[in-house]
Design a protein around this motif. Sequence first.
Motif, short mmCIF file in Angstrom:
data_model
loop_
_atom_site.label_atom_id
_atom_site.label_comp_id
_atom_site.label_asym_id
_atom_site.label_seq_id
_atom_site.Cartn_x
_atom_site.Cartn_y
_atom_site.Cartn_z
N HIS A 220 0.81 -1.21 0.00
CA HIS A 220 0.00 0.00 0.00
C HIS A 220 0.85 1.26 0.00
CE1 HIS A 220 -3.49 -2.49 0.60
NE2 HIS A 220 -2.98 -3.00 1.70
N ILE A 221 2.14 1.11 0.22
CA ILE A 221 3.02 2.27 0.26
C ILE A 221 3.24 2.84 -1.14
CG2 ILE A 221 5.29 1.19 -0.08
CD1 ILE A 221 6.31 2.72 2.27
N PHE A 222 3.08 2.01 -2.16
CA PHE A 222 3.38 2.43 -3.53
C PHE A 222 2.19 3.13 -4.18
CE2 PHE A 222 6.03 -1.49 -3.02
CZ PHE A 222 7.25 -0.84 -2.93
N SER A 223 2.51 4.10 -5.01
CA SER A 223 1.50 4.80 -5.78
C SER A 223 0.73 3.82 -6.67
CB SER A 223 2.15 5.88 -6.65
OG SER A 223 1.29 6.30 -7.67
N ASP A 224 -0.58 4.01 -6.76
CA ASP A 224 -1.39 3.16 -7.64
C ASP A 224 -0.97 3.30 -9.09
OD1 ASP A 224 -2.89 2.15 -5.56
OD2 ASP A 224 -4.45 3.69 -5.71
N TYR A 225 -0.48 4.47 -9.47
CA TYR A 225 0.01 4.67 -10.83
C TYR A 225 1.17 3.72 -11.14
CZ TYR A 225 -2.66 9.04 -11.18
OH TYR A 225 -3.66 9.98 -11.22
N LEU A 226 2.06 3.55 -10.16
CA LEU A 226 3.20 2.66 -10.33
C LEU A 226 2.73 1.21 -10.42
CD1 LEU A 226 6.20 1.91 -10.37
CD2 LEU A 226 6.17 2.00 -7.86
N VAL A 227 1.87 0.80 -9.50
CA VAL A 227 1.40 -0.59 -9.48
C VAL A 227 0.68 -0.94 -10.76
CG1 VAL A 227 -0.09 -2.24 -8.29
CG2 VAL A 227 1.25 -0.59 -6.96
N GLU A 228 -0.20 -0.06 -11.23
CA GLU A 228 -0.94 -0.32 -12.46
C GLU A 228 0.00 -0.42 -13.67
OE1 GLU A 228 -4.99 2.09 -11.10
OE2 GLU A 228 -3.77 2.83 -12.77
N SER A 229 1.02 0.42 -13.69
CA SER A 229 1.95 0.42 -14.83
C SER A 229 2.71 -0.89 -14.93
CB SER A 229 2.93 1.59 -14.72
OG SER A 229 2.26 2.82 -14.86
N ILE A 230 3.22 -1.39 -13.79
CA ILE A 230 4.03 -2.60 -13.85
C ILE A 230 3.18 -3.87 -13.84
CG2 ILE A 230 6.05 -1.48 -12.89
CD1 ILE A 230 5.45 -2.61 -10.21
N GLN A 231 1.87 -3.72 -13.75
CA GLN A 231 0.99 -4.87 -13.91
C GLN A 231 0.69 -5.15 -15.39
OE1 GLN A 231 -2.37 -4.01 -11.33
NE2 GLN A 231 -1.67 -5.49 -9.81
N GLU A 232 1.09 -4.21 -16.25
CA GLU A 232 0.93 -4.42 -17.69
C GLU A 232 2.12 -5.25 -18.19
OE1 GLU A 232 0.61 -0.64 -19.56
OE2 GLU A 232 -1.08 0.01 -18.30
#
Length: 305
Positions: A220-232
């Motif tokens: 939860h510490i990471f930005s959602d923008y980062l998580v969404e990007s590396i889930q691609e």
Amino acid sequence: MLEKLKRYFQTSLTEQFNSNDRKRYWFQTDDGQTFGISKTALSDEELNLLNHLFTPIDCQADSKYSSRIKQEWHEFLYKHSNTLPQSSGVETVRFFYFFLRTPLEDPNSFEEAIIGGFGQPLLFWQSRTHGFIIDQQPQDAFTKMEFNQLIDTLISDFFVDIHGYIGQLNKFDLSLKEKFSYECQCIEVIHHGANQERVTTFYEGFPHVLIESPSLVDQHIFSDYLVESIQEQEMLQTLQVFFQNNLNASLTAKKLYIHRNSLQYRLDKFIEKTGIDIRSFSNATFVTLAILLLKKNNTLIVHGA
């Protein structure tokens, strides 16, 4: 710690925050709990110790935040409100943090200088020597140089030693309250570490948090923008090959069998969405660690495989 204080101060301590109660000193713990202790129950030494262990709460807070939007942000970040501040057109938010070595004689002029430097941000004091700035119209990849220039100007104008920290680019949604709480704790760890740079980004300081306070490191510490990007899948593969080839764009494009312009388009897309310029070593290190941690926690679910 709070339980020990309850046993020690007994009825002099309350957890029912009341901004109108001026007979108590009020504090906030790192996890957001508030408590007050009767002023008559505290010695000067005890008050000084509490001010170092916890974040003092100004009983004038509600009256200080006279503008509607500042009041709404205060309610959202610090109280039990689950209503987003009514900020028109805001989609992305970034927090900036500052720590002063000594209190200012003229904090109002300091705030005015900050507002002029950022262009209408919101500034909140957490104590007499540190606070944070809410930038509701952040640049995608705000550079250290720009923030450094502002810090240097403030140092020369106000004759005070200042250290600044640049937070992550976050979505303007209900998860922002939790993101802010985590990030504040991490910034405290980074600030009290060995890094003596005038300005430090969250990404640069993250390895120190990982070593000194691993319990803070959560997905939860990471930005959602980062998580969404590396889930691609395509983006994740691009980043991993880019890192494996020491940030060499030509070699990465060759290994991926794509044109260099196509690679540049993918990297620019990542930078624009996350605000993380992965062409620098420290930022690339942060993203590499984030990928490893998300994989370990089974949070990294690759779509489109």
